[in-house]
Design an enzyme around this catalytic site. Structure first.
Site, PDB file in Angstrom:
ATOM      1  N   CYS B  65       0.824  -1.211   0.000  1.00 47.89           N
ATOM      2  CA  CYS B  65       0.000   0.000   0.000  1.00 47.89           C
ATOM      3  C   CYS B  65       0.860   1.264   0.000  1.00 47.89           C
ATOM      4  CB  CYS B  65      -0.912   0.040   1.229  1.00 47.89           C
ATOM      5  SG  CYS B  65      -2.271  -1.149   1.194  1.00 47.89           S
ATOM      6  N   HIS B  66       1.881   1.280   0.872  1.00 51.37           N
ATOM      7  CA  HIS B  66       2.617   2.524   1.138  1.00 51.37           C
ATOM      8  C   HIS B  66       3.839   2.708   0.259  1.00 51.37           C
ATOM      9  CE1 HIS B  66       0.203   3.429   4.709  1.00 51.37           C
ATOM     10  NE2 HIS B  66       0.375   2.187   5.114  1.00 51.37           N
ATOM     11  N   CYS B 100      -3.452  -0.696  11.033  1.00 54.69           N
ATOM     12  CA  CYS B 100      -3.196  -1.115   9.658  1.00 54.69           C
ATOM     13  C   CYS B 100      -3.126  -2.638   9.559  1.00 54.69           C
ATOM     14  CB  CYS B 100      -1.877  -0.518   9.164  1.00 54.69           C
ATOM     15  SG  CYS B 100      -2.100   0.828   7.984  1.00 54.69           S
ATOM     16  N   CYS B 166      10.192  18.201  37.697  1.00 52.50           N
ATOM     17  CA  CYS B 166      11.540  17.829  37.274  1.00 52.50           C
ATOM     18  C   CYS B 166      11.871  18.438  35.909  1.00 52.50           C
ATOM     19  CB  CYS B 166      11.680  16.305  37.194  1.00 52.50           C
ATOM     20  SG  CYS B 166      11.979  15.526  38.797  1.00 52.50           S
ATOM     21  N   ARG B 204       8.941   4.393  28.734  1.00 50.30           N
ATOM     22  CA  ARG B 204       9.664   5.407  29.501  1.00 50.30           C
ATOM     23  C   ARG B 204       8.743   6.133  30.479  1.00 50.30           C
ATOM     24  NH1 ARG B 204      11.868   6.973  32.547  1.00 50.30           N
ATOM     25  NH2 ARG B 204      13.673   8.314  32.829  1.00 50.30           N
ATOM     26  N   CYS B 208       8.828   6.374  34.749  1.00 51.68           N
ATOM     27  CA  CYS B 208       8.759   7.569  35.586  1.00 51.68           C
ATOM     28  C   CYS B 208       7.639   7.432  36.620  1.00 51.68           C
ATOM     29  CB  CYS B 208       8.537   8.824  34.739  1.00 51.68           C
ATOM     30  SG  CYS B 208      10.055   9.748  34.400  1.00 51.68           S
TER      31      CYS B 208
END
Lengths: 142, 247
Positions: B65-66, B100, B166, B204, B208
């Protein structure tokens, strides 16, 4: 132990009205446990990255500890700058002095949002640990 | 630089914005800069293979497709999270890839943080390296952006900390031994030395939340996507580095 802390807070006028600056006090003069803390245990709590967490933000006279933080005042001389009661209040709930402080309240469980289940309704340090830390910090005269 | 973050609370002025890259050691920067040693490039290569591989009941590859990703995917990652008209909310790049897969390839979605999903995300992300972050804020995305902004400034967890305390107020200072970065998501997915692996921005963010002892969110949770959207908007105009390397 929490009951003792509440009792002390109430005696000092730091209970329900603690958010009101007009009633803010600068000190919790009496021990949360009724006993003196142990400065040796206090030092161990301060340097522990899992218990006191202090050195994440503060530096201090702990030559064996690498990787100390610098977003908060150096702990060196804390016992000269502050009285025992002033230190106790600043650890129990620093926000009573400065509502915008980055410093966590170490002995408060109300007014917190989205606390992880493992920590819910538990203060960062219990009353005995608070007294140990206070006992150590008062020794930091230089 | 160290003092600048400390003096005032609130949004970082545009001229003072810094990528996490700027806070890294010379060695770690060199690792990101050299494609032959950047560990994230292995995922990019694998992602290129997956891009061309036919899969699912439809027997279709992304490339069917792309086309050539270096053309068709250029700048795409820099615009995510983006609004999905069918879901009526923003989706991040991982979610877009999985939509997709399910809708077009008729293949099962890839698990969050799986090697394949990180590889495809890194491959698509790589096509935006060097381009400015450019998420679209309009009437449809604005409410979600505002939710993310509110989350960024909300104190939470047992340690009662907001992201902003922070990353807006104290960036450049040291939390234990580490310089606090400004939290601009310029290089995701990143190879993080602490993880010894590639990981997403949501991974990530979850780290935290553990650090401040707050409740977590599941991968893909709307709250995390909203925070991603806010962080990308906050980093608007900054240069994409994917695949980044971080300490």
């Amino acid at each position: 132990m929490r009951f003792a802390a509440v009792l002390v807070a109430a005696c000092c006028g730091l209970g329900a009205a603690s958010g009101d600056p007009a009633n803010a006090q600068d000190s919790i003069p009496t021990s949360l446990t009724g006993a003196k803390g142990d400065p040796v245990r206090g030092r161990a709590i301060i340097t522990s990255r899992q218990v006191g967490l202090c050195l994440l933000c503060h530096s201090g006279p702990f030559p064996e500890e690498r990787f100390q933080g610098n977003l908060a005042p150096d702990l060196a001389g804390a016992g000269k700058r502050w009285s025992e009661g002033q230190l106790r209040l600043r650890i129990v709930d620093s926000s009573r002095i400065n509502p915008a402080t980055i410093m966590p309240a170490y002995h408060r469980t109300d007014g917190l949002l989205r606390v992880a289940p493992a920590w819910r309704d538990k203060p960062v340090l219990n009353a005995e640990q608070i007294e140990d830390v206070v006992a150590f910090l008062t020794t930091l005269k230089d | 630089m160290v003092l600048a973050g400390a003096t005032f609370a609130g949004e970082i002025p545009r001229a003072e914005r810094r990528s996490g890259y700027d806070f890294m050691s010379r060695e770690t920067r060199a690792m990101q800069d050299d494609d032959t040693v950047n560990p994230g490039m292995l995922a990019v290569l694998e992602g290129g293979t997956l891009w061309a591989r036919k899969t699912g009941a439809a027997g279709r590859a992304c490339a069917d497709c792309h086309g050539d990703a270096s053309a068709g995917m250029k700048g795409v990652a820099a615009r995510y999270p983006a609004f999905d008209a069918a879901l009526k909310r923003p989706v991040n790049l991982e979610q877009r890839i999985n939509l997709c897969r399910v809708d077009r390839q008729r293949a099962p979605p890839l698990a969050y943080e799986s090697r394949e999903l990180l590889a495809l995300t890194a491959y698509v992300g790589r096509q935006s390296r060097g381009l400015p972050i450019d998420v679209v804020v309009d009437a449809r995305t604005q409410p979600f952006l505002e939710n993310g902004r509110a989350a960024f400034y909300r104190r939470q967890g047992q340690l009662n900390l907001a992201c902003s305390q922070c990353h807006d107020d104290n960036w450049g200072r040291r939390l234990a031994g580490n310089a606090i970065p400004q939290a601009h998501p310029t290089g995701y997915p990143v190879y993080r030395l602490e993880w010894q692996s590639l990981g997403s921005l949501q991974r990530r963010l979850r780290n935290c939340l553990v650090g401040i002892r707050a409740e977590g969110y599941e991968y893909g949770a709307p709250e995390l996507v909203e925070l991603e959207l806010f962080l990308m908007w906050r980093a608007r105009g900054m240069t994409m580095e994917t695949p980044g390397v971080r300490p």
